[in-house]
Scaffold this active site. Structure first.
Site, mmCIF file in Angstrom:
data_model
loop_
_atom_site.group_PDB
_atom_site.id
_atom_site.type_symbol
_atom_site.label_atom_id
_atom_site.label_comp_id
_atom_site.label_asym_id
_atom_site.label_seq_id
_atom_site.Cartn_x
_atom_site.Cartn_y
_atom_site.Cartn_z
ATOM 1 N N ARG A 46 0.855 -1.177 0.000
ATOM 2 C CA ARG A 46 0.000 0.000 0.000
ATOM 3 C C ARG A 46 0.895 1.233 0.000
ATOM 4 O O ARG A 46 2.118 1.116 0.087
ATOM 5 C CB ARG A 46 -0.989 0.021 1.180
ATOM 6 C CG ARG A 46 -0.633 -0.719 2.420
ATOM 7 C CD ARG A 46 0.481 -0.121 3.239
ATOM 8 N NE ARG A 46 0.323 1.309 3.473
ATOM 9 C CZ ARG A 46 1.322 2.136 3.691
ATOM 10 N NH1 ARG A 46 2.575 1.703 3.688
ATOM 11 N NH2 ARG A 46 1.102 3.402 3.899
ATOM 12 N N ALA A 48 0.682 5.166 -2.193
ATOM 13 C CA ALA A 48 0.479 5.498 -3.603
ATOM 14 C C ALA A 48 1.681 5.191 -4.501
ATOM 15 O O ALA A 48 1.532 4.536 -5.536
ATOM 16 C CB ALA A 48 0.072 6.974 -3.730
ATOM 17 N N GLN A 193 -1.743 1.875 10.177
ATOM 18 C CA GLN A 193 -0.474 2.002 9.461
ATOM 19 C C GLN A 193 0.575 2.754 10.280
ATOM 20 O O GLN A 193 1.765 2.471 10.173
ATOM 21 C CB GLN A 193 -0.689 2.720 8.119
ATOM 22 C CG GLN A 193 -1.517 1.951 7.117
ATOM 23 C CD GLN A 193 -2.972 2.395 7.126
ATOM 24 O OE1 GLN A 193 -3.542 2.673 8.191
ATOM 25 N NE2 GLN A 193 -3.582 2.442 5.963
ATOM 26 N N ASP A 234 -2.065 10.627 -1.603
ATOM 27 C CA ASP A 234 -2.454 9.629 -2.596
ATOM 28 C C ASP A 234 -2.889 10.275 -3.903
ATOM 29 O O ASP A 234 -2.821 9.638 -4.950
ATOM 30 C CB ASP A 234 -3.570 8.746 -2.044
ATOM 31 C CG ASP A 234 -3.035 7.753 -1.042
ATOM 32 O OD1 ASP A 234 -2.803 6.600 -1.426
ATOM 33 O OD2 ASP A 234 -2.824 8.131 0.127
ATOM 34 N N LYS A 245 -4.679 9.609 3.660
ATOM 35 C CA LYS A 245 -5.351 8.675 4.560
ATOM 36 C C LYS A 245 -6.368 9.394 5.446
ATOM 37 O O LYS A 245 -6.133 10.500 5.913
ATOM 38 C CB LYS A 245 -4.313 7.957 5.414
ATOM 39 C CG LYS A 245 -4.873 6.856 6.288
ATOM 40 C CD LYS A 245 -5.646 5.817 5.493
ATOM 41 C CE LYS A 245 -4.836 5.208 4.382
ATOM 42 N NZ LYS A 245 -5.634 4.270 3.537
#
Length: 368
Positions: A46, A48, A193, A234, A245
């Site tokens: 994960r 971008a 994360q 992202d 996020k």
């Protein structure tokens, strides 16, 4: 950082399974493009920039099964399969377009040559991303004061890229420049994360890190414990709105309220000039189980309605600057981003970004 997020090895794609960190460090080997697409969707990988590299490598892997005949149809089906994995990160679509261009220019050539060129393009994207992150880190480090406490959200480190990182690349570059910085990592519910990945990366690099829950950030800002906020992205819209996020927008509002600089670190490939504003960015909805469960343990009542948007959009007016590998975009972000994206950032502008840092270093030398 010694860990390799993703690499091409002997005709296969190898990724560290980020779902298992920090408890287990497991590398998955994928020999089929469908497995790579599933790994992106299921968040084995994960971030971008990392998603873009993974898609490029997956397409190169899929090209190995292409046969003369309906090449264009089969290749387009391959690209569409990757485009359907994650809708918000624009790097995914940027990488797919690069692979399409290579295919279009070379589809008339022998199939083995075409496969080799697609593989070469994917590997180039990997190497370019690492180089871009290092340049980004240098630009960003000039914005960080010695002794700063940097708050970050989610994971924008080596694990989110091909290596080094965007937001954490700024932190790493500041440390490499001799600055005494420390990090406050927000846990980043629901996928954690920050707790699982950012804290793990920084601990491995021996960079001081303090982990907090997401709802503790306001308290620490109010008490003067945060010098600046640095996050990744992202997708960046043409006007400077930033999708990142979920929870990033809240941190930006808090930083604005407490007059704390709010920086975004993102490569030019994350800037989507075709997207005018942030409200045009598609927001991915993740499975509700990510909210109702923590590590397979149910924490919410069965049957309760759950929303799980994976991203939010921070308006450009709340962003102090966006750090790219071509320089630093400042307000008005729409204008400066367009200049950087067009590749017209001058050496003079880049040097101007470093002047405050040079003046501070000169003052330090005179004091000593």
């Amino acid at each position: 950082m010694a860990v390799r997020t993703i690499e091409w090895r002997n005709g296969s794609v190898v990724m560290i399974d980020q779902r298992l960190l920090p408890m287990r460090e497991v590398y998955r080997v994928f020999r089929d493009h469908r497995e790579v697409a599933r790994a992106i969707k299921d968040m084995v990988i994960r971030g971008a920039p990392a998603i873009g590299v993974a898609a490029a490598m997956g397409i190169a892997l899929g090209a190995r099964s292409l046969r003369p005949g309906d090449l264009s149809r089969d290749f387009e089906r391959l690209c569409r399969g990757f485009a359907a994995t994650r809708p918000t990160a624009v790097n995914l679509f940027w990488a797919i377009q690069r692979m399409r261009r290579v295919f279009t220019r070379n589809q008339h050539r022998p199939i083995d040559t075409l496969r080799m060129l697609l593989e070469r393009e994917a590997l180039a994207m990997h190497d370019e991303d690492v180089a871009a992150n290092r340049r980004m880190g240098e630009y960003g480090a000039a914005l960080i004061e010695d002794g700063a406490t940097i708050l970050t959200h989610c994971n924008a480190g080596a694990l989110a890229t091909a290596g080094y990182g965007t937001a954490l690349g700024v932190v790493r570059a500041a440390r490499e420049a001799g600055k005494r910085v420390q990090v406050i990592a927000c846990e980043t519910r629901p996928f954690l994360q920050g707790a699982r990945l950012t804290a793990w990366e920084l601990k491995r690099d021996r960079i001081p890190v303090t982990l907090i829950t997401d709802n503790m950030a306001a308290h620490l800002m109010q008490r003067g414990k945060v010098s600046c906020v640095v996050v990744g992205a992202d997708r960046v819209a043409a006007n400077g709105d930033v999708a990142n996020k979920i929870g990033t927008y809240g941190h930006a509002v808090l930083a604005h309220r407490h007059a704390i600089p709010f920086y975004v670190a993102a490569p030019i490939s994350t800037v989507d000039l075709a997207c005018a504003r942030g409200d045009q960015i598609p927001i991915e909805e993740r499975p509700v189980r990510e909210v109702s469960h923590v590590f397979e343990r149910q924490v919410a009542p069965s049957g309760v309605k759950i929303a799980n948007p994976a991203f939010d959009v921070t308006p450009s007016e709340l962003i102090t600057a966006i750090v790219t590998e071509r320089g630093v975009a400042r307000q008005p972000l729409g204008r400066t981003l367009a200049r950087l994206a067009a590749g017209t950032a001058s050496v003079r502008a880049a040097r101007a970004e470093r002047k405050p840092e040079r003046r501070r270093e000169a003052r330090k030398e005179r004091r000593h």
